[in-house]
Design a protein around this motif. Structure first.
Motif, PDB file in Angstrom:
ATOM      1  N   TYR A 195       0.797  -1.229   0.000  1.00  0.00           N
ATOM      2  CA  TYR A 195       0.000   0.000   0.000  1.00  0.00           C
ATOM      3  C   TYR A 195       0.828   1.276   0.000  1.00  0.00           C
ATOM      4  O   TYR A 195       0.394   2.283  -0.511  1.00  0.00           O
ATOM      5  CB  TYR A 195      -0.968   0.006   1.201  1.00  0.00           C
ATOM      6  CG  TYR A 195      -2.319  -0.496   0.802  1.00  0.00           C
ATOM      7  CD1 TYR A 195      -2.435  -1.690   0.120  1.00  0.00           C
ATOM      8  CD2 TYR A 195      -3.469   0.222   1.065  1.00  0.00           C
ATOM      9  CE1 TYR A 195      -3.661  -2.172  -0.275  1.00  0.00           C
ATOM     10  CE2 TYR A 195      -4.708  -0.251   0.669  1.00  0.00           C
ATOM     11  CZ  TYR A 195      -4.797  -1.449   0.006  1.00  0.00           C
ATOM     12  OH  TYR A 195      -6.009  -1.901  -0.382  1.00  0.00           O
TER      13      TYR A 195
ATOM     14  N   ASP B 167      -4.337 -14.119   5.896  1.00  0.00           N
ATOM     15  CA  ASP B 167      -4.160 -12.672   5.693  1.00  0.00           C
ATOM     16  C   ASP B 167      -5.393 -11.939   6.204  1.00  0.00           C
ATOM     17  O   ASP B 167      -6.452 -12.534   6.402  1.00  0.00           O
ATOM     18  CB  ASP B 167      -3.907 -12.363   4.211  1.00  0.00           C
ATOM     19  CG  ASP B 167      -3.179 -11.024   4.028  1.00  0.00           C
ATOM     20  OD1 ASP B 167      -2.901 -10.341   5.039  1.00  0.00           O
ATOM     21  OD2 ASP B 167      -2.901 -10.655   2.878  1.00  0.00           O
ATOM     22  N   ASP B 168      -5.216 -10.633   6.419  1.00  0.00           N
ATOM     23  CA  ASP B 168      -6.317  -9.846   6.965  1.00  0.00           C
ATOM     24  C   ASP B 168      -7.433  -9.634   5.960  1.00  0.00           C
ATOM     25  O   ASP B 168      -8.607  -9.823   6.260  1.00  0.00           O
ATOM     26  CB  ASP B 168      -5.798  -8.486   7.490  1.00  0.00           C
ATOM     27  CG  ASP B 168      -4.948  -7.723   6.473  1.00  0.00           C
ATOM     28  OD1 ASP B 168      -4.731  -8.229   5.350  1.00  0.00           O
ATOM     29  OD2 ASP B 168      -4.488  -6.609   6.803  1.00  0.00           O
TER      30      ASP B 168
ATOM     31  N   ASP C 138      -8.241  -7.755  -1.244  1.00  0.00           N
ATOM     32  CA  ASP C 138      -8.723  -6.550  -1.911  1.00  0.00           C
ATOM     33  C   ASP C 138      -8.494  -6.693  -3.420  1.00  0.00           C
ATOM     34  O   ASP C 138      -9.285  -7.338  -4.106  1.00  0.00           O
ATOM     35  CB  ASP C 138      -8.012  -5.338  -1.304  1.00  0.00           C
ATOM     36  CG  ASP C 138      -8.492  -4.013  -1.873  1.00  0.00           C
ATOM     37  OD1 ASP C 138      -9.560  -3.990  -2.480  1.00  0.00           O
ATOM     38  OD2 ASP C 138      -7.788  -2.997  -1.718  1.00  0.00           O
ATOM     39  N   SER C 139      -7.395  -6.132  -3.940  1.00  0.00           N
ATOM     40  CA  SER C 139      -7.151  -6.245  -5.381  1.00  0.00           C
ATOM     41  C   SER C 139      -6.718  -7.653  -5.771  1.00  0.00           C
ATOM     42  O   SER C 139      -6.832  -8.043  -6.928  1.00  0.00           O
ATOM     43  CB  SER C 139      -6.045  -5.267  -5.798  1.00  0.00           C
ATOM     44  OG  SER C 139      -4.797  -5.708  -5.303  1.00  0.00           O
ATOM     45  N   GLY C 140      -6.167  -8.410  -4.801  1.00  0.00           N
ATOM     46  CA  GLY C 140      -5.688  -9.762  -5.074  1.00  0.00           C
ATOM     47  C   GLY C 140      -4.188  -9.818  -5.358  1.00  0.00           C
ATOM     48  O   GLY C 140      -3.597 -10.894  -5.353  1.00  0.00           O
TER      49      GLY C 140
ATOM     50  N   THR D 140      -1.523  -9.031  -3.563  1.00  0.00           N
ATOM     51  CA  THR D 140      -0.674  -9.564  -2.490  1.00  0.00           C
ATOM     52  C   THR D 140      -0.783 -11.090  -2.401  1.00  0.00           C
ATOM     53  O   THR D 140       0.232 -11.801  -2.437  1.00  0.00           O
ATOM     54  CB  THR D 140      -1.080  -8.940  -1.135  1.00  0.00           C
ATOM     55  OG1 THR D 140      -1.037  -7.527  -1.271  1.00  0.00           O
ATOM     56  CG2 THR D 140      -0.158  -9.379  -0.017  1.00  0.00           C
TER      57      THR D 140
ATOM     58  N   LYS E  44     -13.252  -8.201   0.071  1.00  0.00           N
ATOM     59  CA  LYS E  44     -14.063  -7.125  -0.517  1.00  0.00           C
ATOM     60  C   LYS E  44     -14.776  -7.658  -1.758  1.00  0.00           C
ATOM     61  O   LYS E  44     -14.152  -8.312  -2.599  1.00  0.00           O
ATOM     62  CB  LYS E  44     -13.176  -5.936  -0.903  1.00  0.00           C
ATOM     63  CG  LYS E  44     -12.670  -5.171   0.301  1.00  0.00           C
ATOM     64  CD  LYS E  44     -11.975  -3.884  -0.114  1.00  0.00           C
ATOM     65  CE  LYS E  44     -11.285  -3.253   1.091  1.00  0.00           C
ATOM     66  NZ  LYS E  44     -10.466  -2.086   0.745  1.00  0.00           N
TER      67      LYS E  44
ATOM     68  N   PHE F 260     -12.846   1.328   2.697  1.00  0.00           N
ATOM     69  CA  PHE F 260     -11.584   1.202   3.414  1.00  0.00           C
ATOM     70  C   PHE F 260     -11.853   0.985   4.907  1.00  0.00           C
ATOM     71  O   PHE F 260     -12.466   1.830   5.558  1.00  0.00           O
ATOM     72  CB  PHE F 260     -10.679   2.422   3.200  1.00  0.00           C
ATOM     73  CG  PHE F 260      -9.261   2.111   3.545  1.00  0.00           C
ATOM     74  CD1 PHE F 260      -8.418   1.494   2.619  1.00  0.00           C
ATOM     75  CD2 PHE F 260      -8.765   2.372   4.815  1.00  0.00           C
ATOM     76  CE1 PHE F 260      -7.106   1.157   2.952  1.00  0.00           C
ATOM     77  CE2 PHE F 260      -7.453   2.040   5.145  1.00  0.00           C
ATOM     78  CZ  PHE F 260      -6.624   1.433   4.209  1.00  0.00           C
ATOM     79  N   VAL F 261     -11.393  -0.138   5.419  1.00  0.00           N
ATOM     80  CA  VAL F 261     -11.687  -0.499   6.809  1.00  0.00           C
ATOM     81  C   VAL F 261     -10.410  -0.540   7.652  1.00  0.00           C
ATOM     82  O   VAL F 261      -9.319  -0.784   7.133  1.00  0.00           O
ATOM     83  CB  VAL F 261     -12.412  -1.862   6.897  1.00  0.00           C
ATOM     84  CG1 VAL F 261     -13.803  -1.776   6.290  1.00  0.00           C
ATOM     85  CG2 VAL F 261     -11.616  -2.967   6.227  1.00  0.00           C
TER      86      VAL F 261
END
Ligand code: IMP
Ligand code: MG
Length: 208
Positions: free
Chosen positions: A85, A124-125, A128-130, A132, A156, A177-178
């Motif tokens: 990020y 993982d937490d 999102d975009s995938g 990672t 997401k 965004f959390v």
């Protein structure tokens, strides 16, 4: 006097951070109830096998600590440190692994966790975009594990830049965004004991 009391108590700090949230999505009891379910599912799926858990730091810290204590199986835990990020609310698409040897004699070489011929579960937490998880899966796959599965606390609902199948998902959320319970914005809010949506105007502010 009252302000000093508020700011020195843990509750006061949590209330202070609560003001930065638009709303709370999952409180602590809801998170823990969901972890009970996922842990039962994982314990059943891996009975009579030895798991190698790969925790993706830092975001998964709380999740991993709470989930693993609910899994009564023999397992090994390895950690990976990854950044994608770089202080923004959108992924850069570049996944940087922090995988160097601790000892100077290791020469700073990249060292993969031991996963050859093991049943690997990546924790993982958030998906999102995938980028990672796709990069981690690919990288671990080169070491020829017996199996690889992915478990995320949050996923997401969105079109991803890279499709990643998550075998275990805590909660599906909208594309917002959390923060909290390990999830951060610019390194902050990880110690909030629940998960909430960050107020959108904070995402636009210059870094302090
Ligand atoms: P991806 O590569 O875009 O799937 O993003 C994965 C990583 O970005 C996660 O492991 C988180 O560290 C971070 N991330 C993605 N979405 C959020 C969010 O809503 N809040 C905090 N961190 C996030
Ligand atoms: Mg993360």
């Amino acid at each position: 006097m009252i302000a000093a009391l508020i700011l020195t108590s843990t509750d006061g700090l949590v209330i202070f951070m609560r003001g930065d949230l638009e709303r709370v999505l999952f409180d602590q009891p809801a998170i823990h109830r969901r972890l009970d379910d996922i842990a039962a599912q994982i314990s059943n799926d891996y009975r009579e096998r030895e798991l190698t858990v790969i925790a993706v730091l830092h975001g998964s810290l709380m999740f991993v600590a709470d989930l693993l204590r609910r899994i009564p199986l023999p397992l090994k835990l390895e950690c990976l440190s990854v950044a994608s990020y770089h202080g923004k609310a959108q992924t850069s698409g570049e996944v940087a692994f922090n995988l160097t040897t601790a000892s100077p004699s290791g020469g700073g070489q990249i060292v993969l966790p031991e996963v050859a011929d093991r049943d690997v579960l990546i924790l993982d937490d958030i998906l999102d975009s995938g980028h990672t998880l796709a990069a981690i899966r690919e990288m671990l796959g080169t070491a020829e594990p017996k199996s690889i599965r992915v478990c995320v606390l949050l996923s997401k609902k969105k079109r991803r830049a890279r499709e990643v199948h998550a075998d275990y998902v805590g909660f599906e959320i909208e594309d917002e965004f959390v923060v909290g319970y390990g999830l951060d914005f610019r390194g902050r809010y990880r110690n909030l004991p629940y998960i909430g949506v960050l107020r959108s105007e904070l995402l636009e502010q210059p870094e302090r």
